[in-house]
Design an enzyme around this catalytic site. Structure first.
Site, PDB file in Angstrom:
ATOM      1  N   GLU A 140      54.979  77.511  76.246  1.00  0.00           N
ATOM      2  CA  GLU A 140      55.440  78.681  77.009  1.00  0.00           C
ATOM      3  C   GLU A 140      54.985  78.528  78.462  1.00  0.00           C
ATOM      4  O   GLU A 140      54.118  77.698  78.759  1.00  0.00           O
ATOM      5  CB  GLU A 140      54.850  79.954  76.392  1.00  0.00           C
ATOM      6  CG  GLU A 140      55.311  80.134  74.954  1.00  0.00           C
ATOM      7  CD  GLU A 140      54.946  81.492  74.367  1.00  0.00           C
ATOM      8  OE1 GLU A 140      54.250  82.285  75.041  1.00  0.00           O
ATOM      9  OE2 GLU A 140      55.383  81.744  73.234  1.00  0.00           O
ATOM     10  N   PRO A 141      55.517  79.362  79.338  1.00  0.00           N
ATOM     11  CA  PRO A 141      55.127  79.221  80.745  1.00  0.00           C
ATOM     12  C   PRO A 141      53.605  79.291  80.929  1.00  0.00           C
ATOM     13  O   PRO A 141      53.044  78.569  81.754  1.00  0.00           O
ATOM     14  CB  PRO A 141      55.821  80.401  81.430  1.00  0.00           C
ATOM     15  CG  PRO A 141      56.990  80.715  80.547  1.00  0.00           C
ATOM     16  CD  PRO A 141      56.590  80.363  79.149  1.00  0.00           C
TER      17      PRO A 141
ATOM     18  N   GLY B  20      50.326  75.942  77.383  1.00  0.00           N
ATOM     19  CA  GLY B  20      50.722  74.548  77.192  1.00  0.00           C
ATOM     20  C   GLY B  20      49.715  73.879  76.279  1.00  0.00           C
ATOM     21  O   GLY B  20      49.852  73.901  75.053  1.00  0.00           O
ATOM     22  N   SER B  21      48.634  73.344  76.884  1.00  0.00           N
ATOM     23  CA  SER B  21      47.586  72.704  76.074  1.00  0.00           C
ATOM     24  C   SER B  21      46.984  73.697  75.085  1.00  0.00           C
ATOM     25  O   SER B  21      46.710  73.355  73.941  1.00  0.00           O
ATOM     26  CB  SER B  21      46.473  72.173  76.990  1.00  0.00           C
ATOM     27  OG  SER B  21      47.017  71.244  77.892  1.00  0.00           O
TER      28      SER B  21
ATOM     29  N   GLU C 227      55.079  63.508  65.631  1.00  0.00           N
ATOM     30  CA  GLU C 227      55.421  63.381  67.050  1.00  0.00           C
ATOM     31  C   GLU C 227      54.494  62.387  67.749  1.00  0.00           C
ATOM     32  O   GLU C 227      54.917  61.628  68.609  1.00  0.00           O
ATOM     33  CB  GLU C 227      55.303  64.757  67.726  1.00  0.00           C
ATOM     34  CG  GLU C 227      55.746  64.760  69.172  1.00  0.00           C
ATOM     35  CD  GLU C 227      55.628  66.129  69.829  1.00  0.00           C
ATOM     36  OE1 GLU C 227      54.930  67.002  69.270  1.00  0.00           O
ATOM     37  OE2 GLU C 227      56.221  66.311  70.913  1.00  0.00           O
TER      38      GLU C 227
ATOM     39  N   ALA D 198      53.532  66.662  74.061  1.00  0.00           N
ATOM     40  CA  ALA D 198      52.912  66.562  72.723  1.00  0.00           C
ATOM     41  C   ALA D 198      51.390  66.546  72.808  1.00  0.00           C
ATOM     42  O   ALA D 198      50.721  65.911  71.992  1.00  0.00           O
ATOM     43  CB  ALA D 198      53.416  65.316  71.988  1.00  0.00           C
ATOM     44  N   GLY D 199      50.852  67.224  73.789  1.00  0.00           N
ATOM     45  CA  GLY D 199      49.398  67.219  74.009  1.00  0.00           C
ATOM     46  C   GLY D 199      49.059  66.153  75.028  1.00  0.00           C
ATOM     47  O   GLY D 199      49.375  64.972  74.835  1.00  0.00           O
TER      48      GLY D 199
HETATM   49  C1  LIG Z   1      60.069  66.714  79.999  1.00  0.00           C
HETATM   50  C2  LIG Z   1      59.253  67.574  79.088  1.00  0.00           C
HETATM   51  C3  LIG Z   1      59.717  67.822  77.794  1.00  0.00           C
HETATM   52  C4  LIG Z   1      58.988  68.659  76.942  1.00  0.00           C
HETATM   53  N1  LIG Z   1      59.507  68.991  75.715  1.00  0.00           N
HETATM   54  C5  LIG Z   1      58.903  69.960  74.967  1.00  0.00           C
HETATM   55  C6  LIG Z   1      59.534  70.456  73.784  1.00  0.00           C
HETATM   56  O1  LIG Z   1      60.600  69.992  73.371  1.00  0.00           O
HETATM   57  N2  LIG Z   1      58.915  71.448  73.117  1.00  0.00           N
HETATM   58  C7  LIG Z   1      57.729  71.998  73.521  1.00  0.00           C
HETATM   59  O2  LIG Z   1      57.231  72.893  72.858  1.00  0.00           O
HETATM   60  N3  LIG Z   1      57.105  71.538  74.645  1.00  0.00           N
HETATM   61  C8  LIG Z   1      57.670  70.542  75.383  1.00  0.00           C
HETATM   62  N4  LIG Z   1      57.069  70.086  76.538  1.00  0.00           N
HETATM   63  C9  LIG Z   1      55.813  70.708  76.977  1.00  0.00           C
HETATM   64  C10 LIG Z   1      54.604  69.795  76.890  1.00  0.00           C
HETATM   65  O3  LIG Z   1      54.225  69.602  75.569  1.00  0.00           O
HETATM   66  C11 LIG Z   1      53.510  70.461  77.756  1.00  0.00           C
HETATM   67  O4  LIG Z   1      53.891  70.270  79.121  1.00  0.00           O
HETATM   68  C12 LIG Z   1      52.146  69.904  77.497  1.00  0.00           C
HETATM   69  O5  LIG Z   1      51.690  70.326  76.239  1.00  0.00           O
HETATM   70  C13 LIG Z   1      51.107  70.318  78.579  1.00  0.00           C
HETATM   71  O6  LIG Z   1      51.131  71.686  78.805  1.00  0.00           O
HETATM   72  P1  LIG Z   1      51.209  72.240  80.330  1.00  0.00           P
HETATM   73  O7  LIG Z   1      52.316  71.514  80.970  1.00  0.00           O
HETATM   74  O8  LIG Z   1      51.262  73.711  80.265  1.00  0.00           O
HETATM   75  O9  LIG Z   1      49.846  71.759  81.001  1.00  0.00           O
HETATM   76  P2  LIG Z   1      48.435  72.526  81.010  1.00  0.00           P
HETATM   77  O10 LIG Z   1      48.034  72.872  79.627  1.00  0.00           O
HETATM   78  O11 LIG Z   1      48.496  73.627  82.007  1.00  0.00           O
HETATM   79  O12 LIG Z   1      47.483  71.380  81.550  1.00  0.00           O
HETATM   80  C14 LIG Z   1      47.291  71.071  82.942  1.00  0.00           C
HETATM   81  C15 LIG Z   1      46.178  70.029  83.045  1.00  0.00           C
HETATM   82  O13 LIG Z   1      44.943  70.592  82.562  1.00  0.00           O
HETATM   83  C16 LIG Z   1      44.402  69.762  81.543  1.00  0.00           C
HETATM   84  N5  LIG Z   1      43.709  70.580  80.545  1.00  0.00           N
HETATM   85  C17 LIG Z   1      44.156  71.697  79.926  1.00  0.00           C
HETATM   86  N6  LIG Z   1      43.214  72.162  79.081  1.00  0.00           N
HETATM   87  C18 LIG Z   1      42.164  71.295  79.151  1.00  0.00           C
HETATM   88  C19 LIG Z   1      40.873  71.228  78.520  1.00  0.00           C
HETATM   89  N7  LIG Z   1      40.498  72.126  77.601  1.00  0.00           N
HETATM   90  N8  LIG Z   1      40.047  70.218  78.860  1.00  0.00           N
HETATM   91  C20 LIG Z   1      40.424  69.285  79.774  1.00  0.00           C
HETATM   92  N9  LIG Z   1      41.622  69.301  80.407  1.00  0.00           N
HETATM   93  C21 LIG Z   1      42.482  70.293  80.091  1.00  0.00           C
HETATM   94  C22 LIG Z   1      45.621  69.060  80.932  1.00  0.00           C
HETATM   95  O14 LIG Z   1      45.245  67.885  80.227  1.00  0.00           O
HETATM   96  C23 LIG Z   1      46.439  68.788  82.188  1.00  0.00           C
HETATM   97  O15 LIG Z   1      45.930  67.655  82.831  1.00  0.00           O
HETATM   98  C24 LIG Z   1      57.752  69.212  77.380  1.00  0.00           C
HETATM   99  C25 LIG Z   1      57.275  68.911  78.676  1.00  0.00           C
HETATM  100  C26 LIG Z   1      58.018  68.125  79.520  1.00  0.00           C
HETATM  101  C27 LIG Z   1      57.504  67.870  80.906  1.00  0.00           C
END
Ligand SMILES: Cc1cc2nc3c(=O)[nH]c(=O)nc-3n(C[C@H](O)[C@H](O)[C@H](O)COP(=O)(O)OP(=O)(O)OC[C@H]3O[C@@H](n4cnc5c(N)ncnc54)[C@H](O)[C@@H]3O)c2cc1C
Length: 386
Positions: free
Chosen positions: A129-130, A133-134, A245, A366-367
């Site tokens: 979701e917006p 993510g992680s 995945e 995927a994480g």
């Molecule tokens: C092209 C594309 C296709 C995708 N397809 C799908 C899909 O089909 N379905 C779906 O559900 N999702 C999808 N995703 C989403 C993807 O899985 C997420 O972007 C990903 O999980 C990371 O989440 P975020 O982008 O919100 O980053 P964030 O969680 O905001 O992370 C930002 C940074 O902070 C770091 N971080 C966060 N928490 C911690 C922690 N506790 N300790 C250390 N570092 C941390 C992260 O590693 C990263 O470097 C897609 C993304 C892209 C770009």
């Protein structure tokens, strides 16, 4: 431990590679330039029986083992097919199809798997979701039971196949107080009232796959579309899907590295500087050797997870190890490949440039790599002896 592939898998591997090389790879450059989802590639994947690979035959699949499925995804990428096509295929077969096959009711399997297997419908997976993510379990989309339906409200972000998908496996909170034990999974059809798809995102790589937000505004989902048990979506559907995945779906990166190695080797032999092929320079040979080592180690890691899945074993840590190693290796390999090609590697006409843009997603989706390290450490510390 036998490292030789069974003969029937070798034959299958050869056939898939040949088909993808002749039919799909020639389109890679043009569709990437247009950032266009390729219906032709989709028809080819369907014709070769690849869209429903692991599903049982009674649902239109091929009952392929996790290893055969992994090898098929690797072989298509090794032929030079673009990353967006293999990403769309993975989101469809692995992220949407596998949870329906493994956790769906008979009615869900009968209704959805044949359509996914023959490519008539395209599937996707909505977890991110917006604002989550992680920390995916902090999602805000809710599902409230009203009579014989669930009413979904919220949104999803970055959803692969968003613009072209006909069904999505979607996660929503059914009991906010229970955290990850209060999340359920639903099968949402594109035509359901209150469901809509946002504008396509303009990406760095994997440009032939579509990525969009999804919106749920009092979206009505019939109760029979609950996937698995209520409140157990994150722990059962999510866990099972993510293990696939993080192994099978990253197989295209292993195939992609192999394709890039072939391109680099050919180019290094052809390209002459200082009166010699650059392949004669030790600095270039070391890069080629590093790429070869990355491929061999990556392949063993993903095949190990596939074999564990075939035995019904949980592979949470092993899948994260594979995901982390393969995706980080692919980014390094892409960097070295562009270096071997010199200035030409920076130009769109050469496939190493596309590979460089496509592979970065591996360390994010995927994480992220940081999340994989968290999982590996947590699993390790849980196991006896640590
Ligand atoms: C092209 C594309 C296709 C995708 N397809 C799908 C899909 O089909 N379905 C779906 O559900 N999702 C999808 N995703 C989403 C993807 O899985 C997420 O972007 C990903 O999980 C990371 O989440 P975020 O982008 O919100 O980053 P964030 O969680 O905001 O992370 C930002 C940074 O902070 C770091 N971080 C966060 N928490 C911690 C922690 N506790 N300790 C250390 N570092 C941390 C992260 O590693 C990263 O470097 C897609 C993304 C892209 C770009």
């Amino acid at each position: 431990m036998n490292f030789n592939l069974p003969e029937e898998i070798k034959e299958f591997q050869k056939a898939v590679h040949k088909f993808a090389k002749e039919r799909m790879a020639p389109r890679a450059e043009a569709i990437d330039a247009k950032a266009e989802f390729s219906r032709e590639n989709w028809r080819d994947l369907s014709e070769m029986g690849l869209l429903g690979l692991p599903f049982p035959e009674e649902y239109g699949g091929t009952a392929a083992s996790p290893l055969a499925t992994t090898i098929a995804m690797e072989s298509v990428a090794r032929a030079g097919v673009d990353g967006g096509t293999t990403l769309a295929w993975g989101a469809h077969t692995i992220l949407a199809g596998v949870p329906i096959w493994l956790l769906g009711s008979n009615r869900q399997k009968e209704r959805y798997l044949p359509k996914l297997a023959n490519g008539e419908w395209i599937g996707g997976f909505g977890l991110t979701e917006p604002d989550s993510g992680s920390d995916a379990a902090s999602l805000r989309t809710t599902a409230e039971k009203k009579g014989d339906r669930y009413i979904l409200n919220g949104s999803k972000m970055f959803i692969t196949n968003g613009a072209v998908g006909d069904l999505f496996v979607v996660f929503a909170a059914t009991d906010k107080k229970k955290g990850n034990r209060g999340i359920s999974a639903f099968i949402v059809e594109r035509g359901f009232a209150g469901f809509s798809v946002g504008e396509e995102l303009n990406k760095m790589g994997n440009r032939t796959s579509t990525t969009t937000p999804l919106y749920f505004d009092n979206c009505e989902v019939p109760e029979e579309n609950l996937l698995g048990q209520e409140n157990m979506g994150f722990l059962s559907v999510g866990k099972e899907t993510l293990e696939w995945e993080r192994s099978c779906m990253i197989a295209p990166l292993v195939g992609g590295m192999e394709f890039v190695l072939e391109e680099c080797t050919r180019y290094a032999k052809e390209r002459k500087q200082f009166g010699s092929s650059i392949a004669n320079f030790q600095a270039i040979q070391h890069k080629l050797a590093d790429i070869k080592v990355a491929i061999e180690a990556s392949r063993l890691l993903i095949y190990r997870v596939a074999c564990m899945k075939a035995r019904g074993q949980s592979a949470m840590m092993e899948a994260s190890i594979a995901k982390l190693f393969v995706t980080e290796s692919a980014v390094r390999v892409a960097n070295e490949a562009v270096q071997i090609f010199g200035g030409y590697g920076y130009i769109h006409d050469y496939p190493v440039e596309r590979f460089y843009r496509d592979v970065k997603l591996g360390t994010l989706g995927a994480g992220t790599s940081e999340v994989q390290k968290m999982i590996i450490a947590a699993e390790m510390l849980k196991r006896k002896g640590f």
